[in-house]
Design an enzyme around this catalytic site. Structure first.
Site, PDB file in Angstrom:
ATOM      1  N   ASP A 147      -3.242 -13.196   3.431  1.00  0.00           N
ATOM      2  CA  ASP A 147      -4.055 -12.260   3.700  1.00  0.00           C
ATOM      3  C   ASP A 147      -3.532 -12.069   5.217  1.00  0.00           C
ATOM      4  O   ASP A 147      -3.509 -13.380   5.885  1.00  0.00           O
ATOM      5  CB  ASP A 147      -5.629 -13.400   3.720  1.00  0.00           C
ATOM      6  CG  ASP A 147      -6.475 -12.178   4.360  1.00  0.00           C
ATOM      7  OD1 ASP A 147      -5.843 -11.303   5.203  1.00  0.00           O
ATOM      8  OD2 ASP A 147      -7.370 -12.305   3.208  1.00  0.00           O
TER       9      ASP A 147
ATOM     10  N   GLY B 215       0.901  -1.566  -0.010  1.00  0.00           N
ATOM     11  CA  GLY B 215       0.020   0.385   0.104  1.00  0.00           C
ATOM     12  C   GLY B 215       0.564   1.373   0.205  1.00  0.00           C
ATOM     13  O   GLY B 215       1.889   1.254  -0.416  1.00  0.00           O
ATOM     14  N   SER B 216       0.494   2.345   0.358  1.00  0.00           N
ATOM     15  CA  SER B 216       0.696   3.495   0.233  1.00  0.00           C
ATOM     16  C   SER B 216       2.387   3.241   0.933  1.00  0.00           C
ATOM     17  O   SER B 216       3.286   4.145   0.997  1.00  0.00           O
ATOM     18  CB  SER B 216      -0.181   4.701   0.297  1.00  0.00           C
ATOM     19  OG  SER B 216      -1.398   5.295   0.118  1.00  0.00           O
TER      20      SER B 216
ATOM     21  N   VAL C 293      -8.514  12.432   0.483  1.00  0.00           N
ATOM     22  CA  VAL C 293      -8.763  13.336   0.021  1.00  0.00           C
ATOM     23  C   VAL C 293      -8.557  14.804  -1.193  1.00  0.00           C
ATOM     24  O   VAL C 293      -8.832  14.687  -2.349  1.00  0.00           O
ATOM     25  CB  VAL C 293      -9.964  14.460   1.043  1.00  0.00           C
ATOM     26  CG1 VAL C 293      -8.837  15.352   1.551  1.00  0.00           C
ATOM     27  CG2 VAL C 293     -11.220  15.293   0.651  1.00  0.00           C
TER      28      VAL C 293
ATOM     29  N   SER D  62      -1.530   9.555   0.605  1.00  0.00           N
ATOM     30  CA  SER D  62      -1.831   8.288  -0.297  1.00  0.00           C
ATOM     31  C   SER D  62      -3.085   7.962   0.064  1.00  0.00           C
ATOM     32  O   SER D  62      -3.510   9.270  -0.770  1.00  0.00           O
ATOM     33  CB  SER D  62      -2.210   7.237   1.761  1.00  0.00           C
ATOM     34  OG  SER D  62      -3.775   8.123   2.218  1.00  0.00           O
TER      35      SER D  62
ATOM     36  N   VAL E 166      -1.528  12.796   2.826  1.00  0.00           N
ATOM     37  CA  VAL E 166      -1.559  13.609   2.113  1.00  0.00           C
ATOM     38  C   VAL E 166      -1.313  12.596   1.161  1.00  0.00           C
ATOM     39  O   VAL E 166      -2.625  13.085  -0.356  1.00  0.00           O
ATOM     40  CB  VAL E 166      -0.575  14.994   2.145  1.00  0.00           C
ATOM     41  CG1 VAL E 166      -0.999  15.489   1.017  1.00  0.00           C
ATOM     42  CG2 VAL E 166      -0.611  16.255   3.533  1.00  0.00           C
TER      43      VAL E 166
ATOM     44  N   LYS F 279      -8.770   7.957  13.660  1.00  0.00           N
ATOM     45  CA  LYS F 279     -10.623   7.652  14.058  1.00  0.00           C
ATOM     46  C   LYS F 279     -10.754   6.897  14.882  1.00  0.00           C
ATOM     47  O   LYS F 279     -11.568   6.488  15.046  1.00  0.00           O
ATOM     48  CB  LYS F 279     -10.866   7.475  11.807  1.00  0.00           C
ATOM     49  CG  LYS F 279     -11.082   8.168  11.059  1.00  0.00           C
ATOM     50  CD  LYS F 279     -10.997   9.256  10.784  1.00  0.00           C
ATOM     51  CE  LYS F 279     -10.953   9.771   9.757  1.00  0.00           C
ATOM     52  NZ  LYS F 279      -9.862  10.608   9.338  1.00  0.00           N
TER      53      LYS F 279
ATOM     54  N   SER G 258       1.300  -9.137   1.355  1.00  0.00           N
ATOM     55  CA  SER G 258      -0.736  -8.907   0.721  1.00  0.00           C
ATOM     56  C   SER G 258      -0.837  -8.896   0.198  1.00  0.00           C
ATOM     57  O   SER G 258      -0.548 -10.164  -0.470  1.00  0.00           O
ATOM     58  CB  SER G 258      -0.217  -7.055   0.968  1.00  0.00           C
ATOM     59  OG  SER G 258       0.355  -7.163  -0.452  1.00  0.00           O
TER      60      SER G 258
HETATM   61  N1  LIG Z   1      -4.059   7.120   4.359  1.00  0.00           N
HETATM   62  C1  LIG Z   1      -3.864   7.276   5.792  1.00  0.00           C
HETATM   63  O1  LIG Z   1      -4.422   8.138   5.802  1.00  0.00           O
HETATM   64  C2  LIG Z   1      -4.054   7.050   7.248  1.00  0.00           C
HETATM   65  C3  LIG Z   1      -3.941   7.295   8.178  1.00  0.00           C
HETATM   66  C4  LIG Z   1      -3.844   6.951   9.393  1.00  0.00           C
HETATM   67  C5  LIG Z   1      -3.485   5.731   9.639  1.00  0.00           C
HETATM   68  N2  LIG Z   1      -3.332   5.140   8.467  1.00  0.00           N
HETATM   69  C6  LIG Z   1      -3.326   4.053   8.428  1.00  0.00           C
HETATM   70  O2  LIG Z   1      -2.192   2.989   8.015  1.00  0.00           O
HETATM   71  C7  LIG Z   1      -2.499   2.165   7.319  1.00  0.00           C
HETATM   72  C8  LIG Z   1      -1.375   1.742   5.728  1.00  0.00           C
HETATM   73  O3  LIG Z   1      -2.340   2.835   5.147  1.00  0.00           O
HETATM   74  P1  LIG Z   1      -2.269   3.049   3.575  1.00  0.00           P
HETATM   75  O4  LIG Z   1      -3.059   4.297   3.368  1.00  0.00           O
HETATM   76  O5  LIG Z   1      -0.932   2.464   2.941  1.00  0.00           O
HETATM   77  O6  LIG Z   1      -2.852   2.180   2.528  1.00  0.00           O
HETATM   78  P2  LIG Z   1      -3.563   0.788   1.231  1.00  0.00           P
HETATM   79  O7  LIG Z   1      -2.893   2.188   0.174  1.00  0.00           O
HETATM   80  O8  LIG Z   1      -4.884   1.467   1.164  1.00  0.00           O
HETATM   81  O9  LIG Z   1      -3.081  -0.366   1.410  1.00  0.00           O
HETATM   82  C9  LIG Z   1      -3.148  -1.260   2.558  1.00  0.00           C
HETATM   83  C10 LIG Z   1      -2.525  -1.968   2.241  1.00  0.00           C
HETATM   84  O10 LIG Z   1      -3.337  -3.407   2.552  1.00  0.00           O
HETATM   85  C11 LIG Z   1      -3.312  -4.415   2.197  1.00  0.00           C
HETATM   86  N3  LIG Z   1      -4.244  -5.501   2.943  1.00  0.00           N
HETATM   87  C12 LIG Z   1      -5.602  -5.019   2.522  1.00  0.00           C
HETATM   88  N4  LIG Z   1      -5.996  -6.130   3.214  1.00  0.00           N
HETATM   89  C13 LIG Z   1      -5.574  -7.240   3.992  1.00  0.00           C
HETATM   90  C14 LIG Z   1      -5.589  -7.931   4.070  1.00  0.00           C
HETATM   91  N5  LIG Z   1      -7.083  -8.668   5.192  1.00  0.00           N
HETATM   92  N6  LIG Z   1      -4.502  -9.086   4.311  1.00  0.00           N
HETATM   93  C15 LIG Z   1      -3.392  -8.294   4.036  1.00  0.00           C
HETATM   94  N7  LIG Z   1      -2.943  -7.458   3.693  1.00  0.00           N
HETATM   95  C16 LIG Z   1      -3.845  -6.460   3.022  1.00  0.00           C
HETATM   96  C17 LIG Z   1      -3.424  -3.911   0.850  1.00  0.00           C
HETATM   97  O11 LIG Z   1      -2.874  -4.624  -0.382  1.00  0.00           O
HETATM   98  P3  LIG Z   1      -3.851  -5.631  -0.302  1.00  0.00           P
HETATM   99  O12 LIG Z   1      -5.321  -5.693  -1.041  1.00  0.00           O
HETATM  100  O13 LIG Z   1      -3.375  -6.027  -2.132  1.00  0.00           O
HETATM  101  O14 LIG Z   1      -3.805  -6.914   0.362  1.00  0.00           O
HETATM  102  C18 LIG Z   1      -2.295  -3.153   0.768  1.00  0.00           C
HETATM  103  O15 LIG Z   1      -0.806  -3.196   0.382  1.00  0.00           O
HETATM  104  C19 LIG Z   1      -3.041   1.222   7.885  1.00  0.00           C
HETATM  105  O16 LIG Z   1      -3.974   0.024   9.069  1.00  0.00           O
HETATM  106  C20 LIG Z   1      -4.327   2.893   7.980  1.00  0.00           C
HETATM  107  O17 LIG Z   1      -5.413   2.195   9.031  1.00  0.00           O
HETATM  108  C21 LIG Z   1      -4.132   5.181   6.970  1.00  0.00           C
END
Ligand SMILES: NC(=O)c1ccc[n+]([C@@H]2O[C@H](COP(=O)([O-])OP(=O)(O)OC[C@H]3O[C@@H](n4cnc5c(N)ncnc54)[C@H](OP(=O)(O)O)[C@@H]3O)[C@@H](O)[C@H]2O)c1
Length: 290
Positions: free
Chosen positions: A70, A16-17, A181, A177, A175, A136, A45
């Site tokens: 998973d 992911g991001s 928004v 990711s 910002v 959140k 992932s």
């Molecule tokens: N982005 C934000 O603004 C933000 C802010 C605060 C906290 N966070 C936290 O930061 C973390 C990373 O966020 P991100 O922005 O990098 O999210 P993202 O880009 O949506 O990446 C999420 C990752 O999780 C994987 N994933 C989802 N379900 C899964 C599962 N069941 N098993 C294994 N892998 C799984 C996805 O890959 P696949 O779909 O290929 O499995 C992807 O690699 C999250 O925990 C989020 O709650 C994010």
């Protein structure tokens, strides 16, 4: 500070991001890198194509490994954690609406998945694991927040009976990711649409970049002594000002807050995005976009 030198690090949700930003960060400054340099980093992932894209992006990086799996699959996760020293648990369903509309899926991934991470770390004598959590989570208004709140509790509670050190980092909006928004506003601008849907004129959020998030996660992971929960100090900005920083010509269509959204976010008791003392200017925000 402990370092990642010669260690094996597993990043759940590593495609992911944040996962991509972590690899960019770790790649940067070998050999004098402040957080140390792992001998192996495992991306864990589900989606093959996302891993394929990442493989292409980081072609030739010899220490990177890709494992399809998973976090709901306890056995596979445990197998992949064999000989792992550190874990960053970033895998999650993070879209508020998706979680609201698919509640059991959010529970399975964000809660059961986190519990499986705890078990896999304990079983494999992982030294330290960090859960990536969100603003959140405190006093949650939606299921995403509630599941992350529960995951935080699972990590904190595991410290009572485990040799693995479990830590949590909790931060606000990233910002650049996926699905943010900001990505949405940039797309509207690209399409020549200057009327931006905004929930509420007073809505505020905490902001940081992916690079800042990656550095903060690595710092919390490697800190020798640290509180279980780390909350970095972040600047705030009104959503309307974010929109204006992206497109100074934009106008607003106010669509109202959803029941699942807060007007202001909260990182901790009394640390909220409206009463924050640190505010971003338009120019500062534009720099974050680069
Ligand atoms: N982005 C934000 O603004 C933000 C802010 C605060 C906290 N966070 C936290 O930061 C973390 C990373 O966020 P991100 O922005 O990098 O999210 P993202 O880009 O949506 O990446 C999420 C990752 O999780 C994987 N994933 C989802 N379900 C899964 C599962 N069941 N098993 C294994 N892998 C799984 C996805 O890959 P696949 O779909 O290929 O499995 C992807 O690699 C999250 O925990 C989020 O709650 C994010």
């Amino acid at each position: 500070m402990a370092t990642l030198d010669n260690s094996t690090l597993l990043i759940s949700g590593g495609s992911g991001s944040l996962g991509n930003a972590l690899i960019e960060e770790i790649k940067k400054a070998r050999p004098s890198y402040q957080f140390g340099f792992p001998k192996k980093v495992i991306i864990y992932s589900r989606n093959e194509y996302n891993q394929h894209l990442m493989m292409k992006k980081f072609e030739g990086v010899p220490w990177l490994r890709f494992r399809i799996g998973d976090v709901r699959d306890k056995d596979r996760l445990s197998w992949c954690c064999d000989k792992v020293d550190y874990v960053i648990h970033a895998a999650a369903l993070k879209h508020i609406r998706m979680c609201e509309e698919n509640p059991l899926e959010a529970v399975q991934t964000n809660i059961i998945g986190s519990s499986n991470i705890v078990d896999a770390c304990m079983k494999n004598n992982v030294k330290r694991a960090v859960l990536v959590s969100t603003d959140k989570s405190p006093s949650p208004r939606n299921l995403y927040g509630a599941t992350k709140f529960t995951a935080e509790r699972l990590f904190a509670a595991a410290n009572i009976y485990s040799k693995t050190c479990f830590r949590i980092i909790r931060y606000g909006n990233v910002v650049n990711s996926r699905g943010s928004v900001v990505e949405y506003f940039l797309k509207l601008k690209e399409q020549g649409i200057h009327e931006f849907p905004i929930t509420d004129p007073n809505c505020t959020r905490f902001w940081m970049t992916l690079e800042q998030a990656a550095k903060a996660v690595l710092k919390h992971l490697t800190a020798e002594k640290a509180e279980t929960l780390h909350i970095p100090r972040l600047p705030s900005m009104k959503i309307t000002d974010v929109a204006r920083a992206i497109d100074p010509e934009c106008t607003f269509k106010f669509i109202g807050l959803q029941k699942s959204e807060k007007l202001h976010e909260e990182l901790d008791d009394g640390y909220t995005s409206d009463t924050n003392t640190d505010w971003l200017t338009s120019e500062e925000f534009q720099k974050l976009l680069k």
